[in-house]
Design an enzyme around this catalytic site. Sequence first.
Site, PDB file in Angstrom:
ATOM      1  N   HIS A 256       0.830  -1.205   0.000  1.00 39.93           N
ATOM      2  CA  HIS A 256       0.000   0.000   0.000  1.00 39.93           C
ATOM      3  C   HIS A 256       0.865   1.256   0.000  1.00 39.93           C
ATOM      4  CE1 HIS A 256      -3.668   2.329   1.179  1.00 39.93           C
ATOM      5  NE2 HIS A 256      -2.758   3.116   1.718  1.00 39.93           N
ATOM      6  N   GLU A 257       1.819   1.326   0.924  1.00 40.80           N
ATOM      7  CA  GLU A 257       2.664   2.519   1.013  1.00 40.80           C
ATOM      8  C   GLU A 257       3.590   2.644  -0.197  1.00 40.80           C
ATOM      9  OE1 GLU A 257       1.835   4.699   3.017  1.00 40.80           O
ATOM     10  OE2 GLU A 257       0.563   3.457   4.302  1.00 40.80           O
ATOM     11  N   HIS A 260       1.847   4.644  -2.803  1.00 40.18           N
ATOM     12  CA  HIS A 260       2.016   6.086  -2.578  1.00 40.18           C
ATOM     13  C   HIS A 260       3.411   6.538  -3.001  1.00 40.18           C
ATOM     14  CE1 HIS A 260      -1.689   6.990  -0.483  1.00 40.18           C
ATOM     15  NE2 HIS A 260      -1.478   6.071   0.448  1.00 40.18           N
ATOM     16  N   GLU A 286      -4.430   7.886  -3.094  1.00 40.53           N
ATOM     17  CA  GLU A 286      -4.965   6.642  -2.545  1.00 40.53           C
ATOM     18  C   GLU A 286      -5.335   5.665  -3.652  1.00 40.53           C
ATOM     19  OE1 GLU A 286      -5.722   4.357   0.896  1.00 40.53           O
ATOM     20  OE2 GLU A 286      -4.662   6.245   0.548  1.00 40.53           O
TER      21      GLU A 286
END
Length: 491
Positions: A256-257, A260, A286
Amino acid sequence: MSAYDNLMAFQRDTSALAQVAGRLGWDQETMMPRGAVDQRSEELAAMEKVLHARRTDPKMADWLAEIDDRALDQVGQAQMRHIRKSYARAMRVPADLAVEIAKVTSKAQGQWAQARADEDVAAFLPVLEKVVGLKRREGEALADGGDVYDAMIDDYEPEMTAAELEAMFGAMRPRLVALREAVLAADAPKTLNGHFPADKQMALTAKLATTFGYDLSHGRIDKAVHPFSSGSGHDVRITTRTSELDPFNCLYSTIHEVGHACYEQNIDDAYLLTPLGGGVSMGVHESQSRIYENQLGRSRAFTGWLYTQMTEAFGDFGIDNAEEFYRSVNRVHEGYIRTEADEVQYNLHVMLRFDLERALMQGDLGVFDLEAAWNDRFEADFGYAVDKPSNGCLQDVHWSVGLFGYFPTYSLGNVYAGCLYQTLRAAVPGLDGQLVAGDLAQATGWLKENLQTHGGLFEPAEVVQRASGIVPSSEPLLTYLEDKFGGLYGL
């Protein structure tokens, strides 16, 4: 030098200083000694004082008055769009208020972390009341007579309003609730059973990060209470967390990170330290983290590759084959934590926060009534009671650091991701075959070329529409969820 050149040179220095302030925040959540909180709050307040002075410097007004945006090219006009808006917003917020918010939120973050560890809501609420009061004052200044919460949302998702989000979420909720009820009534997949040493998780985490395209020569991976990504350009850092009983928390937080971080790393270098040099909005940001984590990272094809990596790293953990592992990765289950929620229920967690923080900012909910309101709403939405504060209103860092208006962008990002994935699948032939081999190059390359490289060049909805070819809508996301989980659970 022209007024535009002078303005951009000044802007680059301001952006560089903002990156330094961001690094102080990164250090506070990763490596700073606990006893340094008060000093760090003074340091961050001093940085905010400098930044606010630069953002409202009279020279800015002179340059802005002299520049004719129509004479600039597309990039120059986009730079000016961001700078003019940022200047107007900065001028509305008194310097002493901006400094006080920086000081109080720095202390509040540490008090939140301690209260969370101690399961002590009462220890956190007094400072949260200060944060809410300060942010409400800021919102009133920014709103200039308009809706306070809309002004806060605009910091994270330009041109979006609470009314639009309320309508979107209202349309999504019935289908999400119906899907959740059907899935939870079906037979549950097996769960992992084993011990997963933290050092082995972190080693696999590094492999996953580079597999998804994260450039560790311009980044690093550390641990934090709450996983996050920080920085832009050539210094973009991520954090994760480990649980030796639950490796998915670490692995999927990392993916997830990385979504980003890759967005920030892949922005055109020509925009470095300018308003175009960061993600255009948190909703678009996101969309990248969620498409990396979910549509790609939790796909049947990719989990087949990950299953092999997991067995090599940890040995037997009670899952017999790749298909069983896929079902386990995507298990829909009861739980309290937003960041650990499955795809079906995640947006329901966000909607709860959206409604509560909107009520806080509008004065309809008092801070000292927050815990009871959270617990009542959670039980109504999910059907069981919150067992402890760290699983309830103390689980997220956002409110302690003043990020009101941020939460709804998580669900908006899921909506954007649904639109992008629908087009990505058509644009990348043989995607599943690549994912089975752990090859993300074409998928992430498509996202880089069609969205990430543009940074802040286009408005949020525009950049998603340009990449996906459709007006952003929740329909692709809901169809994806119903198809995926309907198949998984035999619905």
